[in-house]
Design a protein around this motif. Structure first.
Motif, PDB file in Angstrom:
ATOM      1  N   GLU A 117       9.982   4.568  -0.834  1.00  0.00           N
ATOM      2  CA  GLU A 117       9.203   3.451  -1.391  1.00  0.00           C
ATOM      3  C   GLU A 117       7.772   3.869  -1.710  1.00  0.00           C
ATOM      4  OE1 GLU A 117       7.331  -0.770   0.229  1.00  0.00           O
ATOM      5  OE2 GLU A 117       9.292  -0.118   0.990  1.00  0.00           O
ATOM      6  N   ASP A 118       7.142   4.612  -0.815  1.00  0.00           N
ATOM      7  CA  ASP A 118       5.737   4.983  -1.012  1.00  0.00           C
ATOM      8  C   ASP A 118       5.527   5.786  -2.292  1.00  0.00           C
ATOM      9  OD1 ASP A 118       5.109   3.703   1.304  1.00  0.00           O
ATOM     10  OD2 ASP A 118       5.006   5.518   2.548  1.00  0.00           O
ATOM     11  N   PHE A 119       6.464   6.673  -2.586  1.00  0.00           N
ATOM     12  CA  PHE A 119       6.340   7.491  -3.797  1.00  0.00           C
ATOM     13  C   PHE A 119       6.322   6.603  -5.046  1.00  0.00           C
ATOM     14  CE2 PHE A 119       8.083   9.839  -7.355  1.00  0.00           C
ATOM     15  CZ  PHE A 119       7.366  11.028  -7.322  1.00  0.00           C
ATOM     16  N   ILE A 120       7.210   5.599  -5.070  1.00  0.00           N
ATOM     17  CA  ILE A 120       7.308   4.720  -6.245  1.00  0.00           C
ATOM     18  C   ILE A 120       6.092   3.815  -6.347  1.00  0.00           C
ATOM     19  CG2 ILE A 120       8.665   2.900  -7.348  1.00  0.00           C
ATOM     20  CD1 ILE A 120      11.143   4.111  -6.045  1.00  0.00           C
ATOM     21  N   THR A 121       5.693   3.207  -5.244  1.00  0.00           N
ATOM     22  CA  THR A 121       4.567   2.267  -5.297  1.00  0.00           C
ATOM     23  C   THR A 121       3.265   2.974  -5.666  1.00  0.00           C
ATOM     24  OG1 THR A 121       4.284   2.502  -2.896  1.00  0.00           O
ATOM     25  CG2 THR A 121       5.607   0.639  -3.688  1.00  0.00           C
ATOM     26  N   GLU A 122       3.081   4.194  -5.186  1.00  0.00           N
ATOM     27  CA  GLU A 122       1.866   4.936  -5.539  1.00  0.00           C
ATOM     28  C   GLU A 122       1.820   5.236  -7.039  1.00  0.00           C
ATOM     29  OE1 GLU A 122       1.601   8.403  -3.157  1.00  0.00           O
ATOM     30  OE2 GLU A 122       1.311   7.304  -1.262  1.00  0.00           O
ATOM     31  N   ALA A 123       2.982   5.545  -7.619  1.00  0.00           N
ATOM     32  CA  ALA A 123       3.020   5.807  -9.055  1.00  0.00           C
ATOM     33  C   ALA A 123       2.700   4.544  -9.857  1.00  0.00           C
ATOM     34  CB  ALA A 123       4.399   6.350  -9.446  1.00  0.00           C
ATOM     35  N   PHE A 124       3.193   3.398  -9.405  1.00  0.00           N
ATOM     36  CA  PHE A 124       2.935   2.143 -10.120  1.00  0.00           C
ATOM     37  C   PHE A 124       1.508   1.655  -9.924  1.00  0.00           C
ATOM     38  CE2 PHE A 124       7.445   2.000 -10.804  1.00  0.00           C
ATOM     39  CZ  PHE A 124       7.627   1.153 -11.900  1.00  0.00           C
ATOM     40  N   GLN A 125       0.897   1.995  -8.795  1.00  0.00           N
ATOM     41  CA  GLN A 125      -0.467   1.529  -8.541  1.00  0.00           C
ATOM     42  C   GLN A 125      -1.483   2.113  -9.504  1.00  0.00           C
ATOM     43  OE1 GLN A 125      -0.951   2.414  -4.390  1.00  0.00           O
ATOM     44  NE2 GLN A 125      -0.169   0.414  -3.706  1.00  0.00           N
ATOM     45  N   GLU A 126      -1.108   3.149 -10.216  1.00  0.00           N
ATOM     46  CA  GLU A 126      -1.996   3.689 -11.239  1.00  0.00           C
ATOM     47  C   GLU A 126      -2.108   2.749 -12.445  1.00  0.00           C
ATOM     48  OE1 GLU A 126      -0.933   7.582 -12.404  1.00  0.00           O
ATOM     49  OE2 GLU A 126      -0.795   8.375 -10.346  1.00  0.00           O
ATOM     50  N   HIS A 127      -1.233   1.749 -12.506  1.00  0.00           N
ATOM     51  CA  HIS A 127      -1.204   0.850 -13.666  1.00  0.00           C
ATOM     52  C   HIS A 127      -1.431  -0.603 -13.279  1.00  0.00           C
ATOM     53  CE1 HIS A 127       0.408   4.382 -15.654  1.00  0.00           C
ATOM     54  NE2 HIS A 127       1.310   4.458 -14.687  1.00  0.00           N
ATOM     55  N   GLY A 128      -1.795  -0.858 -12.023  1.00  0.00           N
ATOM     56  CA  GLY A 128      -2.062  -2.217 -11.577  1.00  0.00           C
ATOM     57  C   GLY A 128      -1.802  -2.355 -10.092  1.00  0.00           C
ATOM     58  N   GLN A 129      -2.023  -3.542  -9.612  1.00  0.00           N
ATOM     59  CA  GLN A 129      -1.847  -3.818  -8.180  1.00  0.00           C
ATOM     60  C   GLN A 129      -0.394  -4.150  -7.869  1.00  0.00           C
ATOM     61  OE1 GLN A 129      -4.148  -7.117  -6.748  1.00  0.00           O
ATOM     62  NE2 GLN A 129      -3.421  -6.941  -4.646  1.00  0.00           N
ATOM     63  N   VAL A 130       0.181  -3.444  -6.912  1.00  0.00           N
ATOM     64  CA  VAL A 130       1.557  -3.709  -6.483  1.00  0.00           C
ATOM     65  C   VAL A 130       1.528  -4.745  -5.369  1.00  0.00           C
ATOM     66  CG1 VAL A 130       3.638  -2.730  -5.451  1.00  0.00           C
ATOM     67  CG2 VAL A 130       2.346  -1.410  -7.145  1.00  0.00           C
ATOM     68  N   LYS A 131       2.220  -5.860  -5.582  1.00  0.00           N
ATOM     69  CA  LYS A 131       2.219  -6.950  -4.598  1.00  0.00           C
ATOM     70  C   LYS A 131       3.391  -6.838  -3.620  1.00  0.00           C
ATOM     71  CE  LYS A 131      -0.116 -10.226  -4.945  1.00  0.00           C
ATOM     72  NZ  LYS A 131      -1.426 -10.602  -4.367  1.00  0.00           N
ATOM     73  N   ALA A 132       4.537  -6.340  -4.101  1.00  0.00           N
ATOM     74  CA  ALA A 132       5.711  -6.270  -3.228  1.00  0.00           C
ATOM     75  C   ALA A 132       6.700  -5.252  -3.788  1.00  0.00           C
ATOM     76  CB  ALA A 132       6.375  -7.641  -3.100  1.00  0.00           C
ATOM     77  N   PHE A 133       7.558  -4.762  -2.872  1.00  0.00           N
ATOM     78  CA  PHE A 133       8.596  -3.801  -3.277  1.00  0.00           C
ATOM     79  C   PHE A 133       9.808  -4.016  -2.383  1.00  0.00           C
ATOM     80  CE2 PHE A 133      10.968   0.117  -2.944  1.00  0.00           C
ATOM     81  CZ  PHE A 133      11.015   0.590  -4.255  1.00  0.00           C
ATOM     82  N   LYS A 134      10.993  -3.857  -2.977  1.00  0.00           N
ATOM     83  CA  LYS A 134      12.215  -4.021  -2.183  1.00  0.00           C
ATOM     84  C   LYS A 134      13.353  -3.240  -2.818  1.00  0.00           C
ATOM     85  CE  LYS A 134      14.655  -7.801  -2.459  1.00  0.00           C
ATOM     86  NZ  LYS A 134      15.109  -9.206  -2.345  1.00  0.00           N
ATOM     87  N   PHE A 135      13.981  -2.352  -2.014  1.00  0.00           N
ATOM     88  CA  PHE A 135      15.215  -1.703  -2.452  1.00  0.00           C
ATOM     89  C   PHE A 135      16.364  -2.715  -2.387  1.00  0.00           C
ATOM     90  CE2 PHE A 135      13.203   2.453  -1.336  1.00  0.00           C
ATOM     91  CZ  PHE A 135      13.482   3.119  -2.521  1.00  0.00           C
ATOM     92  N   PHE A 136      17.346  -2.538  -3.243  1.00  0.00           N
ATOM     93  CA  PHE A 136      18.560  -3.345  -3.133  1.00  0.00           C
ATOM     94  C   PHE A 136      19.295  -2.929  -1.864  1.00  0.00           C
ATOM     95  CE2 PHE A 136      17.350  -4.700  -7.078  1.00  0.00           C
ATOM     96  CZ  PHE A 136      18.300  -5.433  -7.777  1.00  0.00           C
ATOM     97  N   PRO A 137      19.664  -3.892  -1.010  1.00  0.00           N
ATOM     98  CA  PRO A 137      20.264  -3.544   0.288  1.00  0.00           C
ATOM     99  C   PRO A 137      21.542  -2.716   0.165  1.00  0.00           C
ATOM    100  CG  PRO A 137      19.610  -5.852   0.244  1.00  0.00           C
ATOM    101  CD  PRO A 137      19.453  -5.342  -1.149  1.00  0.00           C
ATOM    102  N   LYS A 138      22.358  -3.021  -0.828  1.00  0.00           N
ATOM    103  CA  LYS A 138      23.643  -2.351  -0.956  1.00  0.00           C
ATOM    104  C   LYS A 138      23.629  -1.194  -1.950  1.00  0.00           C
ATOM    105  CE  LYS A 138      26.312  -6.462   0.314  1.00  0.00           C
ATOM    106  NZ  LYS A 138      27.415  -7.390  -0.093  1.00  0.00           N
TER     107      LYS A 138
END
Length: 560
Positions: free
Chosen positions: A497-518
């Motif tokens: 998760e951290d890898f993805i959120t850090e990449a997106f934070q370069e383009h705005g504020q990330v409010k939430a993240f969630k993997f699909f459980p299944k």
């Protein structure tokens, strides 16, 4: 199941025009879009004479077959009322054999013989003609002979009908027909042809309901609430008007997005028209396999419409302002429709052209004009990614002398309309862009020998990144307007998760993240605003997560 629909005379569908059609969707882009099955009701004049039995309200009547959800749009170029079987040659068309009890040819009879019918006459048309005179027990239509038999429960009703039409010629579908007593006292039909029997019974049941029967409280309402699910192709005021006007006069309409779903409020002219539309259309698809209608009654009795534009329309008052000085240029076809008459009813020529902005306003033209772009940030690749959410982009040209404007050529016209519906007035890089139909029908590439345009024009026709090139792709079922929540897919198992959120934070504020459980190959990420989500989608779609995995990003209707 068979349903009978009633509409007041003077409704928008009484004109004997060719049924409006919708532009066909591309064969290569999954779902075909074809013309509606809904058929205009016929126009007829019911007699008015002292002493004749009359109805409190006289309704022209159309009988339609209940369609399956994938059948709301028909492939056939010739549309009928759906009450007659396919034409057969010779006497084979009279599969419904008649058994008539012979009696005197001169005396009155409960059975009325009607001759010289128009070729497209239906059982509903015949029943409609007998509606003012009394209850009917049977009807038989002989299409090849252009004749029909109509049986009343009471002989006096037949006498009244024949007597009246001896002095006042009857008409069905604007054609004069002849009414006389039959030589037979009773009408019996062979049950072998169940289809014609069913359509005849549906017409008779409809007549019985009109002449007086129990009604539910819901049938007294005139305003419907519509939710369109699986919005693959654009649906707007003109498309909904085209469909709902088949059941009666559409007075007002408001469309809006709520909880990431497309919704509409439609006020019909009377409860019968509203109920007929609800019964027929609820659960049906506007286009094959998508755009499913969910219909219920609204608690509102009267819609308050202040503007005539792409979000609201008062068809009884075409003189209302648009509320946006630039809107008329963006939707000229919708404006033309609203000005056709004081009730928004298209003329016979206009009815055939009633495809307008959302479904086929510029049939055959897949080129869009995009304006008010940030010329410091816009690139052909960025527009390819953004507009590629709603269709396969073939070419992009940023105008050399006006770099805040661009031409985007989609693979198909309906994809261009979808992009207009979802991206017009959306903020991109902090500016509200405008997306309209272009007068150009093709984006030209620079010719050989001419100076290059510094990379402002690019051809993406053979790009491997097209989302909709494979027929039946699930992408066609997951097209949503821009939202703060983005759907991510094709994530390799070793990515955290951290890898993805850090990449997106370069383009705005990330409010939430969630993997699909299944399924950890997919996830949802929420940005602080729609503007930031749009920017993130442009930057992160096709982002390399490994040597073999590139991130797929699209807008989502889900919440985290």
């Amino acid at each position: 199941m068979y349903l009978c629909y009633y509409t007041y005379p003077g409704g928008s569908h009484h004109s004997p025009a060719v049924a409006p059609t919708l532009t066909a969707a591309p064969q290569a882009a999954t779902i075909p879009v074809t013309e509606p099955l809904l058929v205009p009701a016929t126009q007829a004049t019911l007699p008015h004479q002292t002493g004749l039995p009359t109805l409190t309200s006289q309704f022209p009547l159309t009988v339609c077959r209940k369609r399956t959800s994938d059948d709301l749009m028909s492939q056939s170029p010739m549309v009928t009322n759906g009450t007659s079987p396919p034409h057969l040659s010779g006497s084979d068309n009279e599969a419904k054999k008649v058994k008539l009890e012979q009696s005197s040819a001169n005396g009155p009879s409960r059975v009325v013989h009607i001759r010289s019918l128009p070729p497209d006459c239906t059982e509903a048309d015949v029943v409609q003609l007998g509606l003012p005179y009394g209850k009917m027990s049977n009807v038989l239509l002989l299409k090849q002979k252009n004749q029909a038999f109509l049986e009343f429960l009471d002989e006096q009703a037949a006498v009244t009908m024949v007597s009246f039409h001896q002095q006042n010629p009857a008409q069905i579908r604007m054609r004069s027909v002849y009414v006389q007593f039959s030589n037979h006292k009773e009408l019996k039909t062979d049950q072998a042809n169940s289809f014609q029997n069913a359509t005849a019974q549906a017409a008779l049941q409809a007549a019985s309901a009109v002449m007086g029967g129990p009604t539910e409280d819901g049938q007294k309402r005139t305003t419907l609430r519509i939710i369109v699910e699986h919005l693959v192709y654009p649906v707007g005021i003109e498309v909904l008007y085209q469909i709902f006007s088949k059941f009666g006069k559409v007075l007002k309409m408001i469309i809006f997005t709520k909880n990431n779903s497309f919704q509409a409020l439609i006020q019909m002219s009377d409860p019968v028209a509203a109920n007929a539309a609800k019964l027929s259309l609820d659960g049906q698809n506007i286009y094959n396999g998508c755009c499913t209608l969910r219909i219920d009654y609204s608690k509102l009795n009267n819609l308050n419409v202040k503007y005539n534009n792409d979000k609201s329309r008062d068809f009884t008052n075409p003189n209302l302002p648009s509320g946006d000085p630039g809107l008329d240029q963006a939707m000229p076809f919708g404006a033309q429709v609203s000005q056709m008459s004081s009730y928004g009813v298209p003329s016979p020529m206009g009815a055939a052209r009633l495809m307008t902005l959302n479904a086929a306003a510029a049939a055959g033209n897949a080129v869009l004009l995009v304006s008010n772009l940030d010329e410091q940030k816009v690139t052909p690749d960025a527009l390819f990614t953004l507009f590629g959410v709603y269709g396969d982009v073939h070419r992009v040209k940023i105008l050399f002398n006006k770099k805040d404007n661009a031409l985007v050529q989609m693979a198909e016209p309906h994809q261009a309309q979808l992009a207009i519906a979802h991206l017009d007035k959306v903020k991109v890089w902090g500016k509200s862009i405008r997306v309209t139909q272009s007068k150009h029908t093709l984006v030209q590439m620079p010719k050989e020998g001419q100076p290059q345009d510094a990379g402002l024009t690019k051809d993406f026709t053979n790009s491997p990144l097209h989302r909709f090139k494979r027929p039946g792709s699930k992408n066609c079922q997951n097209i949503f307007p821009p939202s703060t929540v983005l759907h991510l897919s094709n994530i390799p198992p070793n990515i955290e998760e951290d890898f993805i959120t850090e990449a997106f934070q370069e383009h705005g504020q990330v409010k939430a993240f969630k993997f699909f459980p299944k399924d950890r190959k997919m996830a949802l990420i929420q940005m602080a605003s729609v503007d930031e989500a749009v920017t993130a989608l442009i930057a992160m779609h096709n982002y390399p997560l490994s040597d073999t995995n590139h991130l797929r990003v699209s807008f989502s209707k889900s919440t985290i």
